[in-house]
Motif scaffolding. Structure first.
Motif, PDB file in Angstrom:
ATOM      1  N   SER A 120       6.139   3.538 -15.158  1.00 18.16           N
ATOM      2  CA  SER A 120       4.917   3.124 -14.261  1.00 18.16           C
ATOM      3  C   SER A 120       4.640   4.148 -13.225  1.00 18.16           C
ATOM      4  O   SER A 120       5.564   4.617 -12.791  1.00 18.16           O
ATOM      5  N   VAL A 121       3.498   3.991 -12.437  1.00 20.78           N
ATOM      6  CA  VAL A 121       3.020   4.584 -11.331  1.00 20.78           C
ATOM      7  C   VAL A 121       2.488   3.545 -10.379  1.00 20.78           C
ATOM      8  O   VAL A 121       1.440   2.991 -10.718  1.00 20.78           O
ATOM      9  N   LEU A 122       3.076   3.440  -9.102  1.00 20.46           N
ATOM     10  CA  LEU A 122       2.533   2.636  -8.244  1.00 20.46           C
ATOM     11  C   LEU A 122       1.693   3.400  -7.293  1.00 20.46           C
ATOM     12  O   LEU A 122       2.259   4.213  -6.786  1.00 20.46           O
ATOM     13  N   VAL A 123       0.463   2.978  -6.802  1.00 20.45           N
ATOM     14  CA  VAL A 123      -0.417   3.673  -6.113  1.00 20.45           C
ATOM     15  C   VAL A 123      -0.465   3.041  -4.855  1.00 20.45           C
ATOM     16  O   VAL A 123      -1.032   1.907  -4.796  1.00 20.45           O
ATOM     17  N   VAL A 124      -0.235   3.675  -3.778  1.00 20.92           N
ATOM     18  CA  VAL A 124      -0.181   3.121  -2.319  1.00 20.92           C
ATOM     19  C   VAL A 124      -1.500   3.699  -1.875  1.00 20.92           C
ATOM     20  O   VAL A 124      -1.388   5.255  -1.594  1.00 20.92           O
ATOM     21  N   VAL A 125      -2.347   3.137  -1.287  1.00 24.92           N
ATOM     22  CA  VAL A 125      -3.460   3.580  -0.454  1.00 24.92           C
ATOM     23  C   VAL A 125      -3.452   3.265   0.923  1.00 24.92           C
ATOM     24  O   VAL A 125      -2.872   2.151   1.268  1.00 24.92           O
ATOM     25  N   GLU A 126      -3.332   4.288   1.866  1.00 29.94           N
ATOM     26  CA  GLU A 126      -3.325   3.883   3.381  1.00 29.94           C
ATOM     27  C   GLU A 126      -4.300   4.377   4.004  1.00 29.94           C
ATOM     28  O   GLU A 126      -4.818   5.534   3.890  1.00 29.94           O
ATOM     29  N   GLY A 127      -4.898   3.636   4.872  1.00 28.68           N
ATOM     30  CA  GLY A 127      -5.959   3.537   5.754  1.00 28.68           C
ATOM     31  C   GLY A 127      -5.739   4.123   7.126  1.00 28.68           C
ATOM     32  O   GLY A 127      -4.804   3.583   7.806  1.00 28.68           O
ATOM     33  N   HIS A 128      -6.528   4.764   7.689  1.00 29.97           N
ATOM     34  CA  HIS A 128      -6.569   5.309   8.997  1.00 29.97           C
ATOM     35  C   HIS A 128      -7.840   5.023   9.585  1.00 29.97           C
ATOM     36  O   HIS A 128      -8.948   5.564   9.114  1.00 29.97           O
ATOM     37  N   ALA A 129      -7.672   4.309  10.837  1.00 31.86           N
ATOM     38  CA  ALA A 129      -9.033   3.836  11.460  1.00 31.86           C
ATOM     39  C   ALA A 129      -9.471   4.937  12.451  1.00 31.86           C
ATOM     40  O   ALA A 129      -8.437   5.671  13.075  1.00 31.86           O
ATOM     41  N   ASN A 130     -10.724   5.354  12.592  1.00 33.53           N
ATOM     42  CA  ASN A 130     -11.226   6.317  13.505  1.00 33.53           C
ATOM     43  C   ASN A 130     -10.793   6.127  15.036  1.00 33.53           C
ATOM     44  O   ASN A 130     -10.572   6.909  15.574  1.00 33.53           O
ATOM     45  N   GLN A 131     -11.028   4.768  15.130  1.00 34.78           N
ATOM     46  CA  GLN A 131     -10.588   4.314  16.759  1.00 34.78           C
ATOM     47  C   GLN A 131      -9.773   2.942  16.294  1.00 34.78           C
ATOM     48  O   GLN A 131     -10.477   1.981  16.140  1.00 34.78           O
ATOM     49  N   ALA A 132      -8.721   2.846  16.883  1.00 29.43           N
ATOM     50  CA  ALA A 132      -7.611   1.985  16.751  1.00 29.43           C
ATOM     51  C   ALA A 132      -8.149   0.723  17.880  1.00 29.43           C
ATOM     52  O   ALA A 132      -8.517   1.155  18.920  1.00 29.43           O
ATOM     53  N   GLY A 133      -8.089  -0.588  17.433  1.00 29.99           N
ATOM     54  CA  GLY A 133      -8.441  -1.403  18.159  1.00 29.99           C
ATOM     55  C   GLY A 133      -9.876  -1.834  18.376  1.00 29.99           C
ATOM     56  O   GLY A 133     -10.478  -2.202  19.312  1.00 29.99           O
ATOM     57  N   GLU A 160      -0.839  -1.598  -8.374  1.00 31.12           N
ATOM     58  CA  GLU A 160      -1.335  -1.631  -7.232  1.00 31.12           C
ATOM     59  C   GLU A 160      -0.250  -2.247  -6.468  1.00 31.12           C
ATOM     60  O   GLU A 160       0.975  -2.856  -6.709  1.00 31.12           O
ATOM     61  N   ALA A 161       0.037  -1.839  -5.262  1.00 28.86           N
ATOM     62  CA  ALA A 161       0.941  -1.890  -4.326  1.00 28.86           C
ATOM     63  C   ALA A 161       1.213  -3.436  -3.666  1.00 28.86           C
ATOM     64  O   ALA A 161       2.255  -3.858  -3.162  1.00 28.86           O
ATOM     65  N   MET A 162       0.216  -4.177  -3.453  1.00 22.84           N
ATOM     66  CA  MET A 162       0.037  -5.505  -2.803  1.00 22.84           C
ATOM     67  C   MET A 162       1.203  -6.598  -3.705  1.00 22.84           C
ATOM     68  O   MET A 162       2.149  -7.012  -3.016  1.00 22.84           O
ATOM     69  N   GLN A 163       0.949  -6.476  -5.006  1.00 19.88           N
ATOM     70  CA  GLN A 163       1.929  -7.622  -5.776  1.00 19.88           C
ATOM     71  C   GLN A 163       2.543  -6.671  -6.919  1.00 19.88           C
ATOM     72  O   GLN A 163       3.677  -7.249  -7.720  1.00 19.88           O
ATOM     73  N   GLY A 164       2.082  -5.438  -7.081  1.00 23.79           N
ATOM     74  CA  GLY A 164       2.825  -4.598  -8.295  1.00 23.79           C
ATOM     75  C   GLY A 164       2.256  -4.873  -9.709  1.00 23.79           C
ATOM     76  O   GLY A 164       3.028  -4.843 -10.714  1.00 23.79           O
ATOM     77  N   MET A 165       1.194  -5.528  -9.573  1.00 22.27           N
ATOM     78  CA  MET A 165       0.639  -5.853 -11.032  1.00 22.27           C
ATOM     79  C   MET A 165      -0.204  -4.620 -11.670  1.00 22.27           C
ATOM     80  O   MET A 165      -0.715  -4.060 -10.828  1.00 22.27           O
TER      81      MET A 165
END
Length: 173
Positions: A120-133, A160-165
């Motif tokens: 398997s391949v688990l894909v982790v998507v990471e987001g970065h906000a333009n302005q935190a808060g 998917e990364a949330m539950q590994g399904m």
């Protein structure tokens, strides 16, 4: 013998300041990486569950999702809904729901990384906000991210990364 004492006090003060700064840096490291360690643990557990399911059911493997714990929900990484594999069999494009595109304070940029196992391949998507808060609405927008695999997908499941399904995978045209 009053000469060495002020110097000794200065050295002690510098040493204490250094220890205090190291301690503060250590706390900052702990706070900033606790979420990363939690996500890494979640990814490892998901891959392990899939490998166990694969041993029992082969390519039709469907792992059991982790039990829901309202006091310890899965990490907040956006969940991949589907994937497409490019002709080179090492490039995946994943679709997910995320924040808005744009330069404004509520805009988000995303990156993806693949954690690979034998089946398997688990894909982790990471987001970065333009302005935190920034005060933003919680609307979801269709988004995409692309990730390169270390070796061809070759029929492995995409998780998917949330539950590994497993998620649907289609070839790109």
């Amino acid at each position: 013998m009053t000469g060495p004492r002020p110097r000794r006090r200065a050295l002690i003060a510098v040493a204490l300041a250094s220890v205090t700064m190291l301690g503060a840096a250590g706390m900052l490291w702990w706070v900033s990486t606790e979420g990363d360690r939690r996500l890494d643990r979640q990814v490892t557990e998901a891959l392990d569950r899939y490998e166990l399911a694969y041993r029992h059911n082969g390519v039709r493997a469907t792992p059991t999702p982790p039990p829901w714990n309202p006091y310890d929900p899965p990490s907040g990484a956006p969940s991949v809904e589907k994937a497409s594999v490019h002709r080179d069999d090492t490039t995946l494009t994943v679709d997910f729901i995320g924040g808005p595109v744009g330069e404004g304070p509520c805009g988000m940029t995303y990156g993806a990384r693949a954690v690979e196992s034998e089946h398997s391949v688990l894909v982790v998507v990471e987001g970065h906000a333009n302005q935190a808060g920034a005060a933003c609405t919680s609307e979801g927008y269709p988004r995409r991210a692309t990730v390169r695999l270390a070796r061809p997908l070759d029929g492995r499941a995409v998780l998917e990364a949330m539950q590994g399904m497993p998620v649907p995978v289609t070839p790109t045209e």
